[in-house]
Scaffold this motif. Structure first.
Motif, PDB file in Angstrom:
ATOM      1  N   HIS A 207     -31.441 -11.046 -41.985  1.00 26.95           N
ATOM      2  CA  HIS A 207     -31.106 -11.887 -40.844  1.00 26.95           C
ATOM      3  C   HIS A 207     -31.810 -11.398 -39.583  1.00 26.95           C
ATOM      4  CE1 HIS A 207     -28.342  -8.480 -40.872  1.00 26.95           C
ATOM      5  NE2 HIS A 207     -28.226  -8.640 -39.562  1.00 26.95           N
ATOM      6  N   ARG A 208     -31.821 -12.238 -38.549  1.00 28.23           N
ATOM      7  CA  ARG A 208     -32.371 -11.888 -37.239  1.00 28.23           C
ATOM      8  C   ARG A 208     -31.265 -11.235 -36.414  1.00 28.23           C
ATOM      9  NH1 ARG A 208     -36.440 -15.346 -35.555  1.00 28.23           N
ATOM     10  NH2 ARG A 208     -36.473 -14.078 -33.658  1.00 28.23           N
ATOM     11  N   ALA A 209     -31.339  -9.931 -36.221  1.00 25.54           N
ATOM     12  CA  ALA A 209     -30.247  -9.181 -35.601  1.00 25.54           C
ATOM     13  C   ALA A 209     -29.999  -9.579 -34.146  1.00 25.54           C
ATOM     14  CB  ALA A 209     -30.518  -7.688 -35.694  1.00 25.54           C
ATOM     15  N   LEU A 210     -31.039 -10.006 -33.436  1.00 27.94           N
ATOM     16  CA  LEU A 210     -30.899 -10.300 -32.006  1.00 27.94           C
ATOM     17  C   LEU A 210     -30.591 -11.761 -31.709  1.00 27.94           C
ATOM     18  CD1 LEU A 210     -33.770  -8.093 -30.535  1.00 27.94           C
ATOM     19  CD2 LEU A 210     -31.351  -7.522 -30.876  1.00 27.94           C
ATOM     20  N   ARG A 211     -30.534 -12.579 -32.702  1.00 29.54           N
ATOM     21  CA  ARG A 211     -30.244 -13.989 -32.465  1.00 29.54           C
ATOM     22  C   ARG A 211     -28.789 -14.178 -32.051  1.00 29.54           C
ATOM     23  NH1 ARG A 211     -32.933 -18.253 -36.730  1.00 29.54           N
ATOM     24  NH2 ARG A 211     -34.942 -18.438 -35.655  1.00 29.54           N
ATOM     25  N   PRO A 212     -28.534 -14.988 -31.017  1.00 27.91           N
ATOM     26  CA  PRO A 212     -27.147 -15.276 -30.638  1.00 27.91           C
ATOM     27  C   PRO A 212     -26.339 -15.881 -31.779  1.00 27.91           C
ATOM     28  CG  PRO A 212     -28.647 -15.966 -28.904  1.00 27.91           C
ATOM     29  CD  PRO A 212     -29.498 -15.581 -30.078  1.00 27.91           C
ATOM     30  N   SER A 213     -26.980 -16.691 -32.621  1.00 23.00           N
ATOM     31  CA  SER A 213     -26.257 -17.318 -33.723  1.00 23.00           C
ATOM     32  C   SER A 213     -25.763 -16.290 -34.734  1.00 23.00           C
ATOM     33  CB  SER A 213     -27.147 -18.347 -34.424  1.00 23.00           C
ATOM     34  OG  SER A 213     -28.336 -17.753 -34.896  1.00 23.00           O
ATOM     35  N   THR A 214     -26.515 -15.191 -34.923  1.00 25.55           N
ATOM     36  CA  THR A 214     -26.078 -14.138 -35.834  1.00 25.55           C
ATOM     37  C   THR A 214     -24.806 -13.482 -35.325  1.00 25.55           C
ATOM     38  OG1 THR A 214     -28.353 -13.689 -36.549  1.00 25.55           O
ATOM     39  CG2 THR A 214     -26.717 -11.966 -36.937  1.00 25.55           C
ATOM     40  N   LYS A 215     -24.794 -13.139 -34.045  1.00 24.84           N
ATOM     41  CA  LYS A 215     -23.610 -12.531 -33.435  1.00 24.84           C
ATOM     42  C   LYS A 215     -22.428 -13.499 -33.479  1.00 24.84           C
ATOM     43  CE  LYS A 215     -22.122 -10.181 -29.172  1.00 24.84           C
ATOM     44  NZ  LYS A 215     -20.916 -10.982 -28.884  1.00 24.84           N
ATOM     45  N   PHE A 216     -22.687 -14.779 -33.207  1.00 22.24           N
ATOM     46  CA  PHE A 216     -21.624 -15.774 -33.224  1.00 22.24           C
ATOM     47  C   PHE A 216     -20.983 -15.864 -34.602  1.00 22.24           C
ATOM     48  CE2 PHE A 216     -20.108 -20.042 -34.099  1.00 22.24           C
ATOM     49  CZ  PHE A 216     -19.307 -20.316 -33.003  1.00 22.24           C
ATOM     50  N   MET A 217     -21.814 -15.945 -35.652  1.00 25.03           N
ATOM     51  CA  MET A 217     -21.267 -16.099 -36.995  1.00 25.03           C
ATOM     52  C   MET A 217     -20.548 -14.830 -37.460  1.00 25.03           C
ATOM     53  SD  MET A 217     -21.619 -19.148 -37.920  1.00 25.03           S
ATOM     54  CE  MET A 217     -21.037 -18.872 -39.592  1.00 25.03           C
ATOM     55  N   ALA A 218     -21.052 -13.653 -37.078  1.00 28.41           N
ATOM     56  CA  ALA A 218     -20.394 -12.406 -37.469  1.00 28.41           C
ATOM     57  C   ALA A 218     -19.016 -12.280 -36.837  1.00 28.41           C
ATOM     58  CB  ALA A 218     -21.265 -11.217 -37.088  1.00 28.41           C
ATOM     59  N   GLU A 219     -18.825 -12.893 -35.676  1.00 24.34           N
ATOM     60  CA  GLU A 219     -17.537 -12.835 -34.977  1.00 24.34           C
ATOM     61  C   GLU A 219     -16.679 -14.075 -35.235  1.00 24.34           C
ATOM     62  OE1 GLU A 219     -18.634 -12.298 -30.919  1.00 24.34           O
ATOM     63  OE2 GLU A 219     -19.233 -10.193 -31.195  1.00 24.34           O
ATOM     64  N   ASN A 220     -17.187 -14.986 -36.029  1.00 27.76           N
ATOM     65  CA  ASN A 220     -16.525 -16.272 -36.252  1.00 27.76           C
ATOM     66  C   ASN A 220     -15.240 -16.099 -37.067  1.00 27.76           C
ATOM     67  OD1 ASN A 220     -15.928 -18.975 -36.623  1.00 27.76           O
ATOM     68  ND2 ASN A 220     -18.008 -19.546 -37.229  1.00 27.76           N
ATOM     69  N   ARG A 221     -14.138 -16.599 -36.536  1.00 29.45           N
ATOM     70  CA  ARG A 221     -12.856 -16.567 -37.250  1.00 29.45           C
ATOM     71  C   ARG A 221     -12.434 -17.949 -37.727  1.00 29.45           C
ATOM     72  NH1 ARG A 221     -14.396 -12.188 -36.453  1.00 29.45           N
ATOM     73  NH2 ARG A 221     -13.216 -10.308 -35.859  1.00 29.45           N
ATOM     74  N   ASP A 222     -13.313 -18.927 -37.559  1.00 31.02           N
ATOM     75  CA  ASP A 222     -12.980 -20.302 -37.923  1.00 31.02           C
ATOM     76  C   ASP A 222     -13.854 -20.801 -39.061  1.00 31.02           C
ATOM     77  OD1 ASP A 222     -10.906 -20.744 -35.979  1.00 31.02           O
ATOM     78  OD2 ASP A 222     -12.468 -20.772 -34.450  1.00 31.02           O
ATOM     79  N   ILE A 223     -13.713 -20.166 -40.223  1.00 29.55           N
ATOM     80  CA  ILE A 223     -14.392 -20.598 -41.447  1.00 29.55           C
ATOM     81  C   ILE A 223     -13.339 -20.677 -42.544  1.00 29.55           C
ATOM     82  CG2 ILE A 223     -16.265 -20.186 -43.079  1.00 29.55           C
ATOM     83  CD1 ILE A 223     -17.471 -18.230 -41.075  1.00 29.55           C
ATOM     84  N   THR A 224     -13.229 -21.826 -43.186  1.00 29.42           N
ATOM     85  CA  THR A 224     -12.263 -21.991 -44.270  1.00 29.42           C
ATOM     86  C   THR A 224     -12.878 -22.758 -45.435  1.00 29.42           C
ATOM     87  OG1 THR A 224     -11.376 -24.042 -43.316  1.00 29.42           O
ATOM     88  CG2 THR A 224     -10.264 -21.979 -42.707  1.00 29.42           C
ATOM     89  N   ALA A 225     -12.300 -22.544 -46.617  1.00 35.07           N
ATOM     90  CA  ALA A 225     -12.680 -23.302 -47.810  1.00 35.07           C
ATOM     91  C   ALA A 225     -11.424 -23.672 -48.576  1.00 35.07           C
ATOM     92  CB  ALA A 225     -13.617 -22.485 -48.688  1.00 35.07           C
ATOM     93  N   TRP A 226     -11.351 -24.914 -49.050  1.00 34.48           N
ATOM     94  CA  TRP A 226     -10.246 -25.373 -49.879  1.00 34.48           C
ATOM     95  C   TRP A 226     -10.740 -25.465 -51.320  1.00 34.48           C
ATOM     96  CZ3 TRP A 226      -7.718 -30.125 -46.978  1.00 34.48           C
ATOM     97  CH2 TRP A 226      -7.364 -29.729 -45.677  1.00 34.48           C
ATOM     98  N   LEU A 227      -9.984 -24.885 -52.255  1.00 37.90           N
ATOM     99  CA  LEU A 227     -10.391 -24.817 -53.645  1.00 37.90           C
ATOM    100  C   LEU A 227      -9.490 -25.677 -54.523  1.00 37.90           C
ATOM    101  CD1 LEU A 227     -10.851 -20.942 -53.920  1.00 37.90           C
ATOM    102  CD2 LEU A 227     -12.516 -22.657 -53.147  1.00 37.90           C
ATOM    103  N   ALA A 228     -10.104 -26.488 -55.393  1.00 35.75           N
ATOM    104  CA  ALA A 228      -9.372 -27.331 -56.335  1.00 35.75           C
ATOM    105  C   ALA A 228      -9.720 -26.915 -57.756  1.00 35.75           C
ATOM    106  CB  ALA A 228      -9.716 -28.805 -56.124  1.00 35.75           C
TER     107      ALA A 228
END
Length: 270
Positions: A207-228
């Protein structure tokens, strides 16, 4: 469709399935892709699994004004076998394109290790790109095979409690899942409970360590998956994936989830 985003959405499930009692089924699922509640496109997942192997195919494309402007589309395929009680991916390929760029990734795998890889065009070298080494290509699962989620004979409640080691050909990352309860859903082909997983994205290499998107995703607490559950097997498949992005929440949600128990992976290939 960017490779990293597609891989993250695809990588919210780990493939590691018991060989004994795995059963057989064919799968035909259709998903709607949206951002901020606005439908952007569709995706389909089809294929089959049985006690000896599996084959999966995915096709995605943007539609409407966004699709007309960007031409965004992508497709992927994966195959594998069941060895020693675990799913072992053998091949993975994904192609994505929009109006400005396109890329194809092909991987051959053996016993959870990348045996060969081809990326065309190659990933650009950047000063802040975290280097990949051979250890990052061992004990991994490709993103598309990862759509198959085992329950390991212990009931569905434990489906979310695991860490997923994903390698998409360009980056190595973990997806850490934890249980967040259950819901009931009703859609074409399935009506019943789904298990809700909370997810964390942990970048490791590529990954690109200095990209803002990398930092955003590493700190992201809003990821979910529903399994059937996939009827006729001991596996589950995501029917909804939600990821908060820097411009809003992206959602992939099934509008159709049809399973034909007893149809083998071999038959699904024909």
């Amino acid at each position: 469709m960017k490779l990293a985003v597609a891989s993250l959405l695809a990588g919210l499930a780990l493939a590691a399935c018991p060989a004994a009692g795995a059963g057989a089924a064919s799968l035909d699922a259709r998903y709607e892709v949206s951002l901020l509640g606005i439908t952007l496109g569709t995706a389909s997942l089809s294929g089959g699994i049985d006690g000896t192997g599996y084959k999966l195919d995915m096709v995605a494309r943007l539609t409407g004004i966004v699709g007309g402007v960007t031409g965004g589309r992508g497709s992927g395929a994966a195959t594998g076998v069941l060895v020693g009680g675990k799913l072992a991916p053998k091949t993975f390929a994904v192609s994505s394109a929009n109006s400005s760029e396109s890329r194809t990734v092909r991987m051959a795998l053996a016993e959870g290790t990348v045996a060969g890889i081809d990326i065309e065009p190659p990933i650009d070298a950047k000063p802040d790109r975290v280097p990949l080494n051979d250890s990052h290509k061992r004990n991994i699962v490709d993103p598309l095979s990862a759509f198959l989620m085992p329950v390991n004979g212990k009931g569905h409640d434990g489906a979310c409690n695991r860490t997923l080691p994903i390698f998409d050909g360009a980056a190595r990352y973990d997806i850490k899942l934890s249980s967040a309860g259950t819901r009931k859903i009703e859609l074409d082909g399935y009506s019943g409970p789904v298990f809700v997983c909370q997810a964390r994205f942990v970048p490791i290499a590529g990954h690109r360590a200095l990209r803002p998107s990398t930092k955003f995703m590493a700190e992201n607490r809003d990821i979910t998956a529903w399994l059937a559950p996939v009827a006729g097997t001991d596996m589950m498949v995501p029917v909804r994936i939600s990821v908060k992005t820097m411009i809003g929440t992206a959602v992939i949600e099934a509008s159709r989830f049809r399973v034909d128990p007893g149809v083998t992976a071999t038959a699904a290939r024909r």
